[in-house]
Scaffold this active site. Structure first.
Site, PDB file in Angstrom:
ATOM      1  N   GLY A 168      45.504  33.796  37.309  1.00 60.25           N
ATOM      2  CA  GLY A 168      46.343  33.751  38.493  1.00 60.25           C
ATOM      3  C   GLY A 168      46.502  35.142  39.070  1.00 60.25           C
TER       4      GLY A 168
ATOM      5  N   GLN B 186      50.238  41.928  43.908  1.00 64.22           N
ATOM      6  CA  GLN B 186      49.441  42.643  42.901  1.00 64.22           C
ATOM      7  C   GLN B 186      48.282  43.407  43.524  1.00 64.22           C
ATOM      8  OE1 GLN B 186      49.189  39.007  40.152  1.00 64.22           O
ATOM      9  NE2 GLN B 186      49.231  40.699  38.708  1.00 64.22           N
TER      10      GLN B 186
ATOM     11  N   CYS C  18      49.356  39.623  31.902  1.00 64.46           N
ATOM     12  CA  CYS C  18      49.415  39.836  33.354  1.00 64.46           C
ATOM     13  C   CYS C  18      48.395  40.906  33.723  1.00 64.46           C
ATOM     14  CB  CYS C  18      50.822  40.296  33.735  1.00 64.46           C
ATOM     15  SG  CYS C  18      51.035  40.592  35.497  1.00 64.46           S
ATOM     16  N   LEU C  19      47.666  40.679  34.805  1.00 61.38           N
ATOM     17  CA  LEU C  19      46.657  41.658  35.222  1.00 61.38           C
ATOM     18  C   LEU C  19      47.296  42.994  35.608  1.00 61.38           C
ATOM     19  CD1 LEU C  19      44.303  39.351  37.344  1.00 61.38           C
ATOM     20  CD2 LEU C  19      43.946  40.166  34.998  1.00 61.38           C
TER      21      LEU C  19
ATOM     22  N   HIS D 264      55.176  32.214  36.402  1.00 59.21           N
ATOM     23  CA  HIS D 264      54.780  33.617  36.236  1.00 59.21           C
ATOM     24  C   HIS D 264      54.315  34.209  37.569  1.00 59.21           C
ATOM     25  CE1 HIS D 264      52.538  36.966  33.991  1.00 59.21           C
ATOM     26  NE2 HIS D 264      52.087  37.061  35.227  1.00 59.21           N
ATOM     27  N   GLU D 265      53.423  33.484  38.255  1.00 58.70           N
ATOM     28  CA  GLU D 265      52.868  34.008  39.510  1.00 58.70           C
ATOM     29  C   GLU D 265      53.937  34.080  40.597  1.00 58.70           C
ATOM     30  OE1 GLU D 265      50.137  35.488  39.484  1.00 58.70           O
ATOM     31  OE2 GLU D 265      49.488  34.710  37.551  1.00 58.70           O
TER      32      GLU D 265
ATOM     33  N   HIS E 145      56.165  37.084  40.643  1.00 62.06           N
ATOM     34  CA  HIS E 145      55.617  38.284  41.294  1.00 62.06           C
ATOM     35  C   HIS E 145      56.112  38.392  42.741  1.00 62.06           C
ATOM     36  CE1 HIS E 145      52.862  40.057  38.403  1.00 62.06           C
ATOM     37  NE2 HIS E 145      52.337  38.881  38.130  1.00 62.06           N
TER      38      HIS E 145
HETATM   39 NI    NI Z   1      51.130  38.518  36.451  1.00 65.19          NI
END
Ligand code: NI
Length: 178
Positions: free
Chosen positions: A50, A55, A104-105, A146-147, A150
């Site tokens: 995701g 991000q 998480c990226l 989670h997404e 953000h």
């Molecule tokens: Ni994330």
């Protein structure tokens, strides 16, 4: 032209800002289409499940979810390969929580144990402005929460169940091997 964008990492103040909703008149626009293409490509290049627009430094309420490498997530991802989630609204459907190890990226090479509501209602639109309203459970519910966090400037590390249940993947893997 598609482009792999740079993924901002924790410490970047942009990740802590609140994203703006995409207005109706931008649905179906070329700009939005290009943003989503870049997000998909960036997510796939980074091997993520995701990615949220902030991000890559874009403070808009846009999330992409999915994986080209479906083999790896075949048992966890229950939905179709790719989903575009715009202007989401999440409403918990019960108090019961379930814990998962999340990554998480924007917090690369690390993971942490987080508990989240097990069942949610999510209302959103896709890139064409089509409305969706669904009850979601399981791993998908974790990914969406989670997404969507953000978009509020929140990261999973804000919600760690226990600061000890967090660390670099390599260290945690070593520990679990013993
Ligand atoms: Ni994330």
């Amino acid at each position: 032209m598609m482009a792999i964008r740079k993924i901002l990492r924790i410490g970047s103040p942009v990740l802590r800002q609140v994203s703006q909703p995409v207005p109706d008149n931008e649905m179906g626009s070329k700009e939005l289409k290009n943003l989503i293409k870049d997000m998909h490509q960036t997510m796939n290049a980074a091997n993520g499940v995701g990615l949220a627009a902030p991000q890559i430094g874009v403070l808009k309420q846009v999330v992409v979810v999915g994986q080209s490498d479906t083999e790896r997530y075949a048992d966890t991802i229950e939905r179709s390969e790719y989903m575009v989630i715009i202007n989401p609204k999440i409403t918990p459907q019960e108090n019961e929580v379930r814990g998962y190890w999340e990554g998480c990226l924007s917090v690369p090479d690390m993971r942490g144990y987080v508990e989240r509501v097990r069942k949610i209602r999510m209302q959103w639109v896709d890139q064409h402005g089509t409305k969706f309203d669904e009850i979601i459970e399981g791993f998908d519910a974790v990914v969406y929460q989670h997404e969507c966090d953000h978009l509020k400037g929140e990261l999973y590390i804000d919600k760690l169940k226990d600061p000890l249940l967090f660390g670099f993947n390599e260290e945690l893997d070593d520990e679990q091997d013993e």
